[in-house]
Enzyme design. Structure first.
Site, mmCIF file in Angstrom:
data_model
loop_
_atom_site.group_PDB
_atom_site.id
_atom_site.type_symbol
_atom_site.label_atom_id
_atom_site.label_comp_id
_atom_site.label_asym_id
_atom_site.label_seq_id
_atom_site.Cartn_x
_atom_site.Cartn_y
_atom_site.Cartn_z
ATOM 1 N N CYS A 2 46.922 43.544 38.754
ATOM 2 C CA CYS A 2 47.348 43.441 37.320
ATOM 3 C C CYS A 2 48.497 42.229 37.378
ATOM 4 O O CYS A 2 48.850 42.178 38.403
ATOM 5 C CB CYS A 2 48.170 44.476 36.857
ATOM 6 S SG CYS A 2 46.646 46.104 36.014
ATOM 7 N N ARG A 27 44.730 37.604 41.146
ATOM 8 C CA ARG A 27 45.625 39.544 42.071
ATOM 9 C C ARG A 27 44.073 39.609 40.946
ATOM 10 O O ARG A 27 43.948 41.473 41.138
ATOM 11 C CB ARG A 27 46.767 39.951 41.430
ATOM 12 C CG ARG A 27 47.707 38.717 41.793
ATOM 13 C CD ARG A 27 49.477 39.204 40.582
ATOM 14 N NE ARG A 27 49.269 40.500 40.853
ATOM 15 C CZ ARG A 27 50.046 41.216 42.289
ATOM 16 N NH1 ARG A 27 50.479 40.569 43.138
ATOM 17 N NH2 ARG A 27 49.974 43.082 41.967
ATOM 18 N N TRP A 75 43.811 44.891 35.095
ATOM 19 C CA TRP A 75 43.146 45.782 35.741
ATOM 20 C C TRP A 75 42.492 46.632 35.247
ATOM 21 O O TRP A 75 43.856 47.669 35.843
ATOM 22 C CB TRP A 75 42.953 45.649 37.500
ATOM 23 C CG TRP A 75 42.107 45.690 37.735
ATOM 24 C CD1 TRP A 75 40.594 44.488 38.442
ATOM 25 C CD2 TRP A 75 41.579 46.482 38.706
ATOM 26 N NE1 TRP A 75 40.099 44.592 38.798
ATOM 27 C CE2 TRP A 75 39.841 46.147 39.638
ATOM 28 C CE3 TRP A 75 41.837 48.260 38.713
ATOM 29 C CZ2 TRP A 75 39.587 47.239 40.373
ATOM 30 C CZ3 TRP A 75 40.828 48.499 39.382
ATOM 31 C CH2 TRP A 75 39.916 48.483 40.210
ATOM 32 N N ASN A 101 52.457 47.867 35.486
ATOM 33 C CA ASN A 101 51.465 48.017 36.370
ATOM 34 C C ASN A 101 51.684 49.108 37.202
ATOM 35 O O ASN A 101 52.932 49.594 36.934
ATOM 36 C CB ASN A 101 52.059 46.483 37.532
ATOM 37 C CG ASN A 101 51.409 45.339 37.595
ATOM 38 O OD1 ASN A 101 50.832 44.793 35.998
ATOM 39 N ND2 ASN A 101 51.995 44.420 38.094
ATOM 40 N N GLY A 102 50.432 49.611 37.736
ATOM 41 C CA GLY A 102 50.470 51.051 38.024
ATOM 42 C C GLY A 102 49.799 51.981 37.538
ATOM 43 O O GLY A 102 48.285 51.836 36.829
ATOM 44 N N GLU A 481 33.956 41.750 59.410
ATOM 45 C CA GLU A 481 35.265 40.452 59.342
ATOM 46 C C GLU A 481 33.921 39.968 57.829
ATOM 47 O O GLU A 481 34.376 39.456 56.663
ATOM 48 C CB GLU A 481 36.541 40.104 59.366
ATOM 49 C CG GLU A 481 36.989 39.034 58.158
ATOM 50 C CD GLU A 481 37.487 39.873 57.032
ATOM 51 O OE1 GLU A 481 37.703 38.882 56.301
ATOM 52 O OE2 GLU A 481 37.447 40.919 57.123
ATOM 53 N N LYS A 485 33.354 39.347 53.736
ATOM 54 C CA LYS A 485 33.521 38.241 53.019
ATOM 55 C C LYS A 485 32.391 37.851 52.693
ATOM 56 O O LYS A 485 32.414 37.666 51.624
ATOM 57 C CB LYS A 485 33.755 36.937 54.160
ATOM 58 C CG LYS A 485 34.900 37.230 54.921
ATOM 59 C CD LYS A 485 36.523 36.866 53.258
ATOM 60 C CE LYS A 485 37.488 37.066 53.810
ATOM 61 N NZ LYS A 485 37.938 38.591 53.840
ATOM 62 N N GLU A 488 31.993 40.751 49.746
ATOM 63 C CA GLU A 488 33.282 40.499 48.699
ATOM 64 C C GLU A 488 32.874 39.019 47.755
ATOM 65 O O GLU A 488 33.053 39.392 46.369
ATOM 66 C CB GLU A 488 34.423 40.635 49.028
ATOM 67 C CG GLU A 488 34.819 39.898 49.527
ATOM 68 C CD GLU A 488 36.333 40.179 50.336
ATOM 69 O OE1 GLU A 488 36.873 40.721 49.360
ATOM 70 O OE2 GLU A 488 36.861 39.632 51.673
ATOM 71 N N HIS A 504 20.147 53.230 67.272
ATOM 72 C CA HIS A 504 19.715 54.434 66.766
ATOM 73 C C HIS A 504 19.914 54.632 65.140
ATOM 74 O O HIS A 504 20.279 55.550 64.995
ATOM 75 C CB HIS A 504 21.409 54.744 67.416
ATOM 76 C CG HIS A 504 21.641 54.861 68.825
ATOM 77 N ND1 HIS A 504 21.198 55.932 69.464
ATOM 78 C CD2 HIS A 504 22.080 54.357 69.709
ATOM 79 C CE1 HIS A 504 21.660 55.079 70.882
ATOM 80 N NE2 HIS A 504 22.368 54.945 71.242
ATOM 81 N N LYS A 603 43.601 41.117 44.029
ATOM 82 C CA LYS A 603 43.828 40.678 45.495
ATOM 83 C C LYS A 603 44.801 41.680 46.002
ATOM 84 O O LYS A 603 44.332 41.852 47.277
ATOM 85 C CB LYS A 603 45.022 39.017 45.118
ATOM 86 C CG LYS A 603 45.568 39.076 46.531
ATOM 87 C CD LYS A 603 44.837 38.585 47.299
ATOM 88 C CE LYS A 603 45.311 37.494 48.143
ATOM 89 N NZ LYS A 603 44.719 37.086 48.874
#
Length: 608
Positions: A2, A27, A75, A101-102, A481, A485, A488, A504, A603
């Site tokens: 947001c 964001r 969002w 926001n929140g 990582e 990447k 996403e 295994h 973000k």
């Protein structure tokens, strides 16, 4: 996640709000809206979808005149991403509009209370209860109404409040959600991120939790939770407008990958003087360092994987036990943490909700906290005992690149500094490690320059339904990582496994032409990883290896090889991750993905 922006001044608010929302798009969001006060009435325009649709609807703001306003990119959490659920929300009497926001955790009982009092709800959001509480408590004094309203709220909120009876005035409230005030001349602003402010002012006031502010064109007054006016310092924003622009690159992510040599240099150079690492913001004595019996690193997402890579350097050099724990698990895990624990908190934004909660939990148990963050004045930076900034500059793409590498090099500097002070680092090894550290910016540039063939490789791998990343020790940290990447931004299923664990269970997934990306930059374990490469190739896998230049053993075994410059094993993750970032970028480009703003992602994750 947001974004919030607010403006009051002599100019037209709507165009400025729209421009601010564009700068906050990175964001993550799924709807957008603005509310502007003009001629005593609040006009609200909002859309599901992109800010571009809001610009079209309002004719770039020309259709919404007025000099005071608030804007929001949402969002979705409570309620689908629809026009109705988009912010701003307006009170039943039309006097108030708010952006938020929140998450309001006690919204359900408050909603029931307000329904019983006759208030009607247009949306499914938790936010709408706030604007109705403002109406309920308003008796001509908006400051009192704001105080009474936030006293009823439980959860996190960055709020912007507009009242039709107070032309030229905005209220901004902060609790566990980022909110920054921009100080101008004859105009003032607020935003959830400095990127929305840098075009208009370089002066900012950072609110603390529980504080709220009244903004008019002539000034800003900040209050504590009791309503008492308090003095707050004005900080200088060091980021430039140019740093937040693409600079000719097709995507912010590619620009930020290419900025990594400069970002890493900015993180290292000020902290090395006269052949010594000097961490002035974490300048503990050997006696103070000896009091820590263990180190716990906590973070989320890529920051967590930076912690996984940094763990090897800290343990190897300092000989102190190091745990790396996901913040979302640590906060609920009844952790074995006490006053002899050093907690290292990693966060690019400094506003990650789970990380903040984990930090508070550990502090309550006596831990001392060192924060490694990028954003000055962020919640984590202000709450920690010590803060080391990464100085990466603004990172706009949702998928972090330079944020990760700068966190990693700060952990390397920290490991060397602690080891040196504890007497665990031999005098002859320290200069060699420092030499490698100072070479990192140049070697990262080399890692970029020597992989011009990655777009062609991306064409070979972009249609794969799954990709498997393997590695051992420091290489496994890089593989984690690299897989993140890939998934996403390209939306391809990608998983990382410790190479020794293949037998295994995981090797059952290897079929003919299954792509396996093997990171093989840990020279102590290279032969072991090559054995794993042979195993998966025997089952039909196509292997793309990441290895040091001139590694002939890898060339003999892998189908394709990505090379990086040679460096000591401990620091190799900072180089090996570079081509994996580029590979993910080019695969996503081949697949036509929205690289800077991947679906469903934000973000800065400021809610649990």
């Amino acid at each position: 996640m947001c974004g919030i922006v607010g403006y009051t001044g002599s100019g037209q608010a709507a165009p400025l709000l729209l421009e601010g929302l564009k700068r906050l798009e990175y964001r993550g969001y799924d709807s957008a809206g603005i509310a502007v006060l003009g001629d005593g009435e609040i006009t609200v325009e909002k859309v599901s979808g992109k800010v571009a649709g809001l610009c079209e609807k309002t004719r770039d703001g020309a259709a919404v005149p007025g000099s005071t306003g608030i804007g929001h990119t949402r969002w979705a959490t409570h309620g689908a991403p629809t026009d109705t659920n988009a912010h701003p929300h307006v009170s039943n009497d039309g006097r108030f509009a708010i952006v938020h926001n929140g998450i309001i955790e006690n919204y359900a009982p408050l909603r029931e209370e307000l329904l019983a009092r006759g208030y009607t709800f247009e949306s499914e959001t938790d936010t709408e209860i706030i604007v109705h509480l403002l109406e309920m408590y308003y008796e001509g004094d908006i400051k009192t109404a704001v105080m009474k309203t936030v006293a009823r709220l439980e959860g996190s909120y960055g709020l912007g409040v507009l009242c039709s009876e107070r032309p030229g005035t905005l209220f901004a409230v902060k609790e566990a959600s980022p909110l920054i005030l921009g100080v101008g001349v004859g105009e003032n602003y607020f935003a959830s991120d400095v990127t929305a402010l840098v075009s208009y002012t370089k002066n900012a006031i950072y609110l603390d939790d529980g504080e709220f502010a009244e903004l008019t064109p002539g000034g800003i007054t900040v209050y504590d939770c009791s309503g008492r006016a308090i003095e707050k310092p004005v900080s200088r924003i060091t980021w430039t407008v140019e740093a937040a622009e693409k600079g000719g690159y097709a995507h912010f992510m590619l620009k930020e990958i290419m900025e990594q040599p400069a970002a890493v240099r900015a993180a290292i150079a000020p902290r090395v003087r006269d052949g010594e690492i000097r961490l002035e913001d974490f300048d503990l004595t050997p006696e103070e360092l000896h009091s820590f019996r263990k180190i716990v690193i906590t973070a989320c997402g890529s920051a967590y994987y930076a912690g996984c890579a940094g763990k090897y350097a800290l343990e190897s050099l300092c000989r102190i036990p190091v745990e790396v724990v996901l913040a979302s698990e640590l906060r609920y895990g009844d952790p074995l943490i006490d006053e002899q624990t050093l907690l290292i908190v990693l966060s690019q934004s400094g506003e990650t909700a789970d990380t903040i909660a984990a930090m508070k939990e550990c502090r309550s148990r006596g831990a001392k906290v060192l924060a490694v963050v990028n954003v000055v004045g962020s919640t984590i930076a202000k709450s920690a005992d010590w803060t080391l900034y990464t100085w990466a500059g603004p990172e706009i793409a949702v998928a972090t690149t330079k944020g990760y590498t700068t966190q990693l090099v700060v952990l390397y500097l920290l490991a060397m500094d602690i080891a040196r002070k504890l007497g665990k680092l031999e005098d002859d090894r320290y200069p060699a490690l420092l030499y490698d550290m100072l070479r990192l910016p140049r070697l990262i540039q080399n890692a970029i320059d020597m992989n011009s063939g990655l777009p062609a490789l991306a064409k070979k791998y972009h249609s794969s339904p799954s990709l498997f990343f393997i590695g051992r020790n420091t290489d496994w940290a890089v593989a984690l990582e690299g897989a993140l990447k890939m998934k996403e931004i390209s939306y391809i299923h990608a998983e990382s496994y410790a190479a020794g664990e293949l037998k295994h269970g995981t090797i059952a997934l290897i079929e003919e032409n299954t792509p396996v990306i093997a990171v093989c930059c840990n020279e102590h374990l290279a032969d072991k990883t090559i054995s794993n490469i042979v195993e998966v190739k025997a089952r039909g896998a196509r292997v793309l290896a990441v290895a040091f230049r001139e590694d002939r053993k890898i060339v003999a075994q892998a189908n394709d090889v990505i090379f990086i410059p040679r460096i000591g094993t401990l620091f190799s993750p900072a180089l090996a991750v570079i081509p994996l970032q580029l590979l993910a970028y080019y695969v996503a480009r081949e697949n036509g993905c929205d690289i800077d703003k991947p679906k469903n992602l934000a973000k800065s994750v400021t809610v649990e």
